[in-house]
Design a protein around this motif. Sequence first.
Motif, mmCIF file in Angstrom:
data_model
loop_
_atom_site.group_PDB
_atom_site.id
_atom_site.type_symbol
_atom_site.label_atom_id
_atom_site.label_comp_id
_atom_site.label_asym_id
_atom_site.label_seq_id
_atom_site.Cartn_x
_atom_site.Cartn_y
_atom_site.Cartn_z
ATOM 1 N N THR A 190 8.640 15.715 -59.863
ATOM 2 C CA THR A 190 8.163 16.579 -60.944
ATOM 3 C C THR A 190 8.603 18.024 -60.774
ATOM 4 O OG1 THR A 190 6.053 16.923 -59.820
ATOM 5 C CG2 THR A 190 6.166 15.128 -61.422
ATOM 6 N N ASN A 191 8.828 18.475 -59.529
ATOM 7 C CA ASN A 191 9.271 19.855 -59.319
ATOM 8 C C ASN A 191 10.673 20.093 -59.884
ATOM 9 O OD1 ASN A 191 10.131 18.137 -57.052
ATOM 10 N ND2 ASN A 191 11.067 19.991 -56.269
ATOM 11 N N ARG B 81 11.482 21.516 -65.409
ATOM 12 C CA ARG B 81 10.941 22.814 -65.824
ATOM 13 C C ARG B 81 11.314 23.062 -67.280
ATOM 14 N NH1 ARG B 81 13.771 24.193 -61.062
ATOM 15 N NH2 ARG B 81 12.392 24.250 -59.268
ATOM 16 N N GLY C 17 0.536 16.904 -62.138
ATOM 17 C CA GLY C 17 0.890 18.139 -61.423
ATOM 18 C C GLY C 17 1.103 19.289 -62.386
ATOM 19 N N THR C 18 2.114 19.164 -63.216
ATOM 20 C CA THR C 18 2.431 20.157 -64.252
ATOM 21 C C THR C 18 2.632 19.420 -65.581
ATOM 22 O OG1 THR C 18 4.750 20.020 -63.576
ATOM 23 C CG2 THR C 18 3.471 21.874 -62.717
ATOM 24 N N ARG D 200 5.644 19.370 -68.939
ATOM 25 C CA ARG D 200 7.012 19.863 -68.745
ATOM 26 C C ARG D 200 7.981 18.781 -69.192
ATOM 27 N NH1 ARG D 200 7.346 23.009 -62.954
ATOM 28 N NH2 ARG D 200 5.812 24.624 -63.432
ATOM 29 N N GLN E 97 2.299 22.358 -76.098
ATOM 30 C CA GLN E 97 2.005 22.636 -74.693
ATOM 31 C C GLN E 97 0.525 22.973 -74.497
ATOM 32 O OE1 GLN E 97 4.194 22.613 -71.758
ATOM 33 N NE2 GLN E 97 5.171 21.234 -73.223
ATOM 34 N N SER F 152 -2.178 20.853 -72.271
ATOM 35 C CA SER F 152 -3.013 21.512 -71.255
ATOM 36 C C SER F 152 -4.491 21.272 -71.495
ATOM 37 C CB SER F 152 -2.738 23.019 -71.241
ATOM 38 O OG SER F 152 -1.426 23.269 -70.823
ATOM 39 N N THR G 38 -5.560 17.614 -70.304
ATOM 40 C CA THR G 38 -5.348 17.129 -68.943
ATOM 41 C C THR G 38 -6.683 16.985 -68.234
ATOM 42 O OG1 THR G 38 -5.017 19.376 -68.092
ATOM 43 C CG2 THR G 38 -3.050 18.154 -68.731
ATOM 44 N N HIS H 224 -3.568 15.886 -64.477
ATOM 45 C CA HIS H 224 -2.710 14.836 -64.982
ATOM 46 C C HIS H 224 -3.052 14.504 -66.426
ATOM 47 C CE1 HIS H 224 -6.084 12.700 -63.013
ATOM 48 N NE2 HIS H 224 -5.924 11.790 -63.936
#
Length: 188
Positions: A42-43, A46, A84-85, A88, A129, A133, A136, A143
Amino acid sequence: MTIDIWNDYESMPLPDVLSFIVDNRGKTVPTDENGTHILIATNCIRNENLYPSYDKVRLLNDDIYENWFRAHPLPGDIIFVNKGTPGRVCMVPDPVDFCIAQDMMAFRVNEDIIYNKYLLAVLRNPRIQTQISATTVGDVIPHFKKQQLGEIRIPIPPMKIQKRIGDLYFMFCVKEECNKKINNNLAA
Protein backbone atom coordinates in the motif's frame (compact mmCIF):
# COMPACT_ATOMS: atom_id res chain seq x y z
CA MET A 1 -21.85 25.96 -20.67
CA THR A 2 -20.60 24.59 -17.37
CA ILE A 3 -20.93 20.89 -16.66
CA ASP A 4 -21.46 19.68 -13.11
CA ILE A 5 -20.98 15.93 -13.18
CA TRP A 6 -22.15 15.64 -9.56
CA ASN A 7 -25.55 17.25 -10.12
CA ASP A 8 -26.25 17.08 -13.86
CA TYR A 9 -26.02 13.30 -14.29
CA GLU A 10 -27.26 10.13 -12.67
CA SER A 11 -24.79 8.22 -10.53
CA MET A 12 -24.18 4.51 -10.04
CA PRO A 13 -22.71 2.49 -7.19
CA LEU A 14 -19.02 1.83 -7.86
CA PRO A 15 -19.39 -1.97 -8.23
CA ASP A 16 -22.02 -1.45 -10.95
CA VAL A 17 -19.51 0.32 -13.24
CA LEU A 18 -16.91 -2.44 -12.90
CA SER A 19 -16.54 -5.67 -14.86
CA PHE A 20 -14.11 -7.30 -12.40
CA ILE A 21 -12.39 -6.70 -9.07
CA VAL A 22 -8.96 -8.20 -8.45
CA ASP A 23 -9.20 -9.09 -4.77
CA ASN A 24 -6.38 -11.08 -3.17
CA ARG A 25 -7.27 -10.12 0.39
CA GLY A 26 -7.39 -12.60 3.20
CA LYS A 27 -3.95 -14.05 3.78
CA THR A 28 -0.35 -12.93 3.67
CA VAL A 29 1.53 -13.88 0.52
CA PRO A 30 4.79 -15.78 1.12
CA THR A 31 7.77 -13.85 -0.23
CA ASP A 32 11.13 -15.02 -1.55
CA GLU A 33 14.17 -12.73 -1.45
CA ASN A 34 15.47 -14.55 -4.55
CA GLY A 35 12.18 -14.20 -6.43
CA THR A 36 11.78 -12.46 -9.76
CA HIS A 37 8.27 -11.01 -9.42
CA ILE A 38 7.67 -7.68 -7.65
CA LEU A 39 4.99 -7.47 -4.97
CA ILE A 40 3.94 -3.92 -4.22
CA ALA A 41 2.38 -2.81 -0.94
CA THR A 42 0.00 0.00 0.00
CA ASN A 43 2.92 2.40 0.55
CA CYS A 44 3.52 2.24 -3.23
CA ILE A 45 0.10 3.77 -3.98
CA ARG A 46 -0.17 7.55 -3.66
CA ASN A 47 -2.75 9.90 -5.12
CA GLU A 48 0.01 12.27 -6.20
CA ASN A 49 1.50 9.57 -8.48
CA LEU A 50 -0.10 8.32 -11.66
CA TYR A 51 1.44 4.86 -11.32
CA PRO A 52 2.63 2.90 -8.29
CA SER A 53 6.09 3.67 -6.95
CA TYR A 54 8.46 0.91 -5.95
CA ASP A 55 9.11 1.67 -2.29
CA LYS A 56 9.98 -1.27 -0.04
CA VAL A 57 8.83 -3.92 -2.50
CA ARG A 58 9.14 -7.63 -1.81
CA LEU A 59 9.82 -10.43 -4.26
CA LEU A 60 7.95 -13.61 -5.15
CA ASN A 61 9.03 -16.79 -6.89
CA ASP A 62 7.32 -18.15 -10.02
CA ASP A 63 5.25 -20.75 -8.15
CA ILE A 64 3.75 -18.21 -5.75
CA TYR A 65 3.14 -15.71 -8.58
CA GLU A 66 1.32 -18.27 -10.72
CA ASN A 67 -0.58 -20.22 -8.06
CA TRP A 68 -1.20 -18.18 -4.91
CA PHE A 69 -3.20 -15.25 -6.32
CA ARG A 70 -6.84 -15.28 -7.33
CA ALA A 71 -6.11 -12.78 -10.13
CA HIS A 72 -3.60 -10.16 -11.27
CA PRO A 73 -4.24 -6.56 -12.40
CA LEU A 74 -4.17 -5.74 -16.11
CA PRO A 75 -2.97 -2.53 -17.80
CA GLY A 76 -5.51 0.24 -17.27
CA ASP A 77 -6.97 -1.24 -14.09
CA ILE A 78 -7.16 1.08 -11.09
CA ILE A 79 -5.54 0.02 -7.83
CA PHE A 80 -7.55 0.96 -4.74
CA VAL A 81 -6.03 0.83 -1.26
CA ASN A 82 -8.50 -0.41 1.34
CA LYS A 83 -6.31 -0.63 4.46
CA GLY A 84 -3.89 1.79 6.10
CA THR A 85 -4.55 4.69 3.73
CA PRO A 86 -7.99 3.82 2.31
CA GLY A 87 -8.97 5.46 -0.94
CA ARG A 88 -5.55 6.00 -2.47
CA VAL A 89 -5.67 5.06 -6.14
CA CYS A 90 -3.24 4.62 -9.03
CA MET A 91 -3.42 3.42 -12.61
CA VAL A 92 -1.86 0.08 -13.57
CA PRO A 93 0.81 0.72 -16.24
CA ASP A 94 1.42 -1.18 -19.48
CA PRO A 95 3.26 -3.48 -19.17
CA VAL A 96 2.40 -4.63 -15.65
CA ASP A 97 5.62 -5.57 -13.85
CA PHE A 98 4.21 -6.17 -10.36
CA CYS A 99 1.44 -7.93 -8.49
CA ILE A 100 -0.76 -6.85 -5.60
CA ALA A 101 -1.71 -8.74 -2.50
CA GLN A 102 -3.84 -7.95 0.50
CA ASP A 103 -4.86 -4.47 1.60
CA MET A 104 -5.66 -3.33 -1.94
CA MET A 105 -7.86 -4.24 -4.88
CA ALA A 106 -7.74 -3.51 -8.60
CA PHE A 107 -10.83 -2.30 -10.43
CA ARG A 108 -11.44 -3.26 -14.04
CA VAL A 109 -14.04 -0.98 -15.59
CA ASN A 110 -17.02 -2.00 -17.66
CA GLU A 111 -16.03 -0.09 -20.80
CA ASP A 112 -19.66 0.13 -21.93
CA ILE A 113 -20.44 2.26 -18.87
CA ILE A 114 -17.30 4.10 -17.78
CA TYR A 115 -13.90 5.22 -19.03
CA ASN A 116 -11.03 4.09 -16.79
CA LYS A 117 -9.18 7.43 -16.81
CA TYR A 118 -12.41 9.20 -15.87
CA LEU A 119 -12.94 6.79 -12.98
CA LEU A 120 -9.40 7.48 -11.75
CA ALA A 121 -10.12 11.22 -11.76
CA VAL A 122 -13.46 10.78 -9.96
CA LEU A 123 -12.01 8.46 -7.31
CA ARG A 124 -9.32 11.05 -6.56
CA ASN A 125 -11.85 13.86 -6.30
CA PRO A 126 -12.04 15.36 -2.78
CA ARG A 127 -15.76 14.61 -2.68
CA ILE A 128 -15.14 10.85 -3.02
CA GLN A 129 -11.98 10.92 -0.87
CA THR A 130 -13.96 12.56 1.95
CA GLN A 131 -16.70 9.96 1.63
CA ILE A 132 -14.13 7.14 1.82
CA SER A 133 -12.49 8.70 4.88
CA ALA A 134 -15.86 9.07 6.58
CA THR A 135 -16.73 5.40 6.11
CA THR A 136 -13.44 3.82 7.18
CA VAL A 137 -13.35 1.77 10.35
CA GLY A 138 -10.56 1.00 12.79
CA ASP A 139 -8.78 3.34 15.18
CA VAL A 140 -5.20 2.10 14.80
CA ILE A 141 -5.19 0.93 11.16
CA PRO A 142 -8.09 2.39 9.18
CA HIS A 143 -9.69 0.15 6.61
CA PHE A 144 -12.45 0.35 4.07
CA LYS A 145 -14.55 -2.78 3.76
CA LYS A 146 -15.28 -4.21 0.32
CA GLN A 147 -19.00 -4.20 1.16
CA GLN A 148 -18.82 -0.40 1.39
CA LEU A 149 -17.86 -0.02 -2.27
CA GLY A 150 -21.56 0.14 -3.12
CA GLU A 151 -21.86 3.31 -1.04
CA ILE A 152 -19.49 5.15 -3.39
CA ARG A 153 -21.64 6.70 -6.09
CA ILE A 154 -19.98 7.52 -9.40
CA PRO A 155 -21.55 10.18 -11.65
CA ILE A 156 -22.05 8.85 -15.18
CA PRO A 157 -22.08 11.57 -17.85
CA PRO A 158 -22.09 10.58 -21.54
CA MET A 159 -18.93 8.73 -22.66
CA LYS A 160 -17.78 11.74 -24.71
CA ILE A 161 -17.66 13.85 -21.54
CA GLN A 162 -16.03 11.04 -19.55
CA LYS A 163 -13.28 10.73 -22.15
CA ARG A 164 -12.66 14.45 -22.24
CA ILE A 165 -12.41 14.67 -18.43
CA GLY A 166 -10.39 11.45 -18.14
CA ASP A 167 -7.95 12.29 -20.92
CA LEU A 168 -7.35 15.83 -19.62
CA TYR A 169 -6.80 14.54 -16.11
CA PHE A 170 -4.47 11.81 -17.36
CA MET A 171 -2.44 14.28 -19.48
CA PHE A 172 -2.15 16.55 -16.47
CA CYS A 173 -0.85 13.63 -14.38
CA VAL A 174 1.67 12.65 -17.07
CA LYS A 175 2.93 16.25 -17.20
CA GLU A 176 3.17 16.33 -13.41
CA GLU A 177 5.19 13.08 -13.44
CA CYS A 178 7.58 14.58 -16.02
CA ASN A 179 8.00 17.71 -13.91
CA LYS A 180 8.81 15.58 -10.85
CA LYS A 181 11.52 13.73 -12.78
CA ILE A 182 13.00 17.00 -14.05
CA ASN A 183 13.01 18.45 -10.51
CA ASN A 184 14.60 15.30 -9.09
CA ASN A 185 17.30 15.41 -11.78
CA LEU A 186 17.98 19.07 -11.08
CA ALA A 187 18.15 18.41 -7.35
CA ALA A 188 20.62 15.56 -7.89
